[in-house]
Design a protein around this motif. Structure first.
Motif, PDB file in Angstrom:
ATOM      1  N   VAL A 290       0.878  -1.170   0.000  1.00  0.00           N
ATOM      2  CA  VAL A 290       0.000   0.000   0.000  1.00  0.00           C
ATOM      3  C   VAL A 290       0.914   1.218   0.000  1.00  0.00           C
ATOM      4  CG1 VAL A 290      -1.827   1.237   1.200  1.00  0.00           C
ATOM      5  CG2 VAL A 290      -1.767  -1.265   1.268  1.00  0.00           C
ATOM      6  N   MET A 291       0.708   2.113  -0.963  1.00  0.00           N
ATOM      7  CA  MET A 291       1.647   3.194  -1.209  1.00  0.00           C
ATOM      8  C   MET A 291       1.044   4.556  -0.902  1.00  0.00           C
ATOM      9  SD  MET A 291       4.037   1.220  -2.439  1.00  0.00           S
ATOM     10  CE  MET A 291       5.218   2.454  -3.016  1.00  0.00           C
ATOM     11  N   ASN A 292       1.865   5.424  -0.342  1.00  0.00           N
ATOM     12  CA  ASN A 292       1.583   6.852  -0.236  1.00  0.00           C
ATOM     13  C   ASN A 292       2.639   7.544  -1.085  1.00  0.00           C
ATOM     14  OD1 ASN A 292       0.849   9.450   0.467  1.00  0.00           O
ATOM     15  ND2 ASN A 292       1.903   9.388   2.448  1.00  0.00           N
ATOM     16  N   THR A 296       6.132   3.054   0.706  1.00  0.00           N
ATOM     17  CA  THR A 296       5.301   1.930   1.144  1.00  0.00           C
ATOM     18  C   THR A 296       4.900   2.143   2.592  1.00  0.00           C
ATOM     19  OG1 THR A 296       6.392   0.382  -0.372  1.00  0.00           O
ATOM     20  CG2 THR A 296       5.217  -0.567   1.500  1.00  0.00           C
ATOM     21  N   VAL A 297       3.593   2.124   2.854  1.00  0.00           N
ATOM     22  CA  VAL A 297       3.096   2.393   4.206  1.00  0.00           C
ATOM     23  C   VAL A 297       2.325   1.214   4.787  1.00  0.00           C
ATOM     24  CG1 VAL A 297       3.017   4.891   3.866  1.00  0.00           C
ATOM     25  CG2 VAL A 297       1.001   3.498   3.290  1.00  0.00           C
ATOM     26  N   GLY A 298       2.241   0.111   4.054  1.00  0.00           N
ATOM     27  CA  GLY A 298       1.518  -1.051   4.562  1.00  0.00           C
ATOM     28  C   GLY A 298       1.426  -2.133   3.521  1.00  0.00           C
ATOM     29  N   MET A 328      -2.540   4.297  -2.745  1.00  0.00           N
ATOM     30  CA  MET A 328      -2.509   3.570  -4.015  1.00  0.00           C
ATOM     31  C   MET A 328      -2.021   2.144  -3.771  1.00  0.00           C
ATOM     32  SD  MET A 328      -3.586   5.810  -6.193  1.00  0.00           S
ATOM     33  CE  MET A 328      -3.182   5.022  -7.751  1.00  0.00           C
ATOM     34  N   VAL A 329      -2.595   1.215  -4.533  1.00  0.00           N
ATOM     35  CA  VAL A 329      -2.209  -0.189  -4.435  1.00  0.00           C
ATOM     36  C   VAL A 329      -1.940  -0.708  -5.845  1.00  0.00           C
ATOM     37  CG1 VAL A 329      -2.861  -2.482  -3.630  1.00  0.00           C
ATOM     38  CG2 VAL A 329      -3.701  -0.452  -2.413  1.00  0.00           C
ATOM     39  N   PRO A 330      -0.754  -1.262  -6.108  1.00  0.00           N
ATOM     40  CA  PRO A 330      -0.490  -1.805  -7.449  1.00  0.00           C
ATOM     41  C   PRO A 330      -1.288  -3.075  -7.717  1.00  0.00           C
ATOM     42  CG  PRO A 330       1.342  -2.274  -5.968  1.00  0.00           C
ATOM     43  CD  PRO A 330       0.404  -1.379  -5.218  1.00  0.00           C
ATOM     44  N   PRO A 335      -2.189   0.692 -11.091  1.00  0.00           N
ATOM     45  CA  PRO A 335      -2.416   1.131  -9.703  1.00  0.00           C
ATOM     46  C   PRO A 335      -3.882   1.440  -9.430  1.00  0.00           C
ATOM     47  CG  PRO A 335      -1.368   2.871 -10.988  1.00  0.00           C
ATOM     48  CD  PRO A 335      -1.379   1.657 -11.855  1.00  0.00           C
ATOM     49  N   LEU A 336      -4.330   1.059  -8.230  1.00  0.00           N
ATOM     50  CA  LEU A 336      -5.710   1.304  -7.802  1.00  0.00           C
ATOM     51  C   LEU A 336      -5.716   2.315  -6.674  1.00  0.00           C
ATOM     52  CD1 LEU A 336      -6.867  -2.436  -7.541  1.00  0.00           C
ATOM     53  CD2 LEU A 336      -7.217  -0.888  -9.476  1.00  0.00           C
ATOM     54  N   SER A 337      -6.569   3.299  -6.772  1.00  0.00           N
ATOM     55  CA  SER A 337      -6.718   4.232  -5.662  1.00  0.00           C
ATOM     56  C   SER A 337      -7.480   3.541  -4.536  1.00  0.00           C
ATOM     57  CB  SER A 337      -7.453   5.494  -6.109  1.00  0.00           C
ATOM     58  OG  SER A 337      -8.761   5.170  -6.558  1.00  0.00           O
TER      59      SER A 337
END
Length: 378
Positions: A290-292, A296-298, A328-330, A335-337
């Protein structure tokens, strides 16, 4: 685990990962989810493990080893408990129901849990067995316990806050998304699995796969050991002190860490619901970052396509992540918001966090002296 005989049913598609061996769906995932939500569905959960404990000391012995107060658990009543490491990390999670002679533990780590318990018997009058080869679980959208003469049945206590528990919810007074989710596991001889399910189908129920049951679980913010737990997971991070931890029962392995985080600390991560971009045709993989921005934040721990809410996921995030951020999640499709819905609050405090302790009380509240953690009881 041997593949379930239900995989031979029309339309059955084998699941993978932790749910391999049972059906992901039987041809119509949306209809199956609707049947489950309507309370007229049965699910093959025979991939789950079952450990039995017998003997007159079984409940008090399990109570001394695990996080929940189950020493006086009455026959037919359900609970949930954990075995922690000495550092308070989750090692095993089990649904617990006792029938008056046997304590049944429903778990995803049956061989390892049975081995651990067997090593801890010492002089106690208990016998431990991995009964997975002989018994299977059937999932039902029902919240009632077993009636007289029915097989052992575990009713999911989530999301209630059990006696001695607490919650890390962002708003503990708000209605919980899982409050209306009915779920129980009926334990039957594995040789009668198909007959038991067919009796429910004959009564007008629908057979549903794990696509339906997992979507309902995720929407209910319900953690699952095989998905959400890693080598460092604390119960607080998942809001699992609701159902599986008793804060005042006394010593057990890992108790010092549980008390310390609850009373004077904060969990380093927080469990979060993510609502994913519904315009995409793909879902992120389990474990996806999980990206900011570039950071990577999670990580994604569970994901599903819900028949009403669309693509949803559960994630473990760093506690410091701003809960208002769109993340955002790849995925394979790009990528998915992801917008956040808080499960565990961002400040890391429980609903009943004690006032800041003084120097004398601090050691007591942190659990110092628990022999199960190697402490000095004197």
């Amino acid at each position: 685990m041997t593949a379930s005989p239900l995989l031979s049913r029309h339309g059955a598609v084998n699941d993978s990962g932790a749910d391999a061996g049972v059906a992901l769906h039987y041809g119509d995932p949306v209809a199956e989810q609707r049947a489950l939500a309507a309370g007229r569905a049965v699910s093959d959960q025979s991939h789950l493990g079952i450990v039995t404990v017998t003997g007159p000391d079984r409940l008090t012995w399990l109570d001394s080893l695990s996080t929940q107060a189950i020493g006086t658990l009455a026959p037919g009543f359900s609970s949930e408990t954990m075995i922690l490491s000495p550092q308070g990390r989750i090692e095993h999670v089990a649904g617990v129901v006792d029938d008056g002679e046997t304590t049944w533990l429903i778990t995803e780590t049956a061989p390892a849990l049975a081995t651990f318990l067997d090593r801890m018997k010492f002089m106690r009058r208990v016998e431990v067995a991995d009964a997975t080869a002989d018994f299977a679980a059937i999932g039902e959208a029902v919240s009632a316990p077993a009636a007289a003469g029915e097989p052992p049945t575990w009713v999911d206590p989530w999301p209630g806050v059990a006696a001695g528990g607490t919650t890390y919810a962002a708003d503990p007074d708000a209605p919980h998304p899982g409050a209306d989710r009915a779920w129980r596991l009926v334990l039957v001889p594995r040789t009668t699995l198909e007959a038991e399910i067919d009796s429910r189908l004959d009564a007008g129920w629908s057979l549903v796969g794990t696509w339906a049951t997992e979507a309902a679980r995720i929407a209910a913010h319900r953690p699952r050991a095989s998905h959400e737990v890693d080598d460092t997971t604390l119960p607080h991070e998942l809001d699992w002190l609701r159902t599986a931890v008793h804060l005042h029962k006394g010593c057990y392995r890992g108790q010092e860490t549980v008390a310390k985080v609850h009373n004077v600390g904060r969990p380093p991560r927080r469990f979060t619901m993510l609502h994913l971009d519904g315009s995409a045709h793909t879902l992120p993989a389990l474990g996806a970052p999980v990206m900011n921005g570039e950071k990577t934040v999670g990580r994604i721990t569970s994901v599903a396509r819900h028949h009403e809410e669309g693509p949803i996921a559960l994630a473990m995030l760093k506690r410091s992540v701003d809960p208002t951020l769109e993340l955002m999640v790849p995925s394979d499709g790009g990528p998915l918001s992801a917008s956040q819905e808080l499960i565990v609050n961002a400040d890391g405090f429980s609903s009943d966090r004690p006032d800041k302790p003084g120097p004398t009380m601090r050691g007591l509240m942190m659990g110092k002296g628990c022999a199960a953690d190697g402490g000095d009881m004197t």
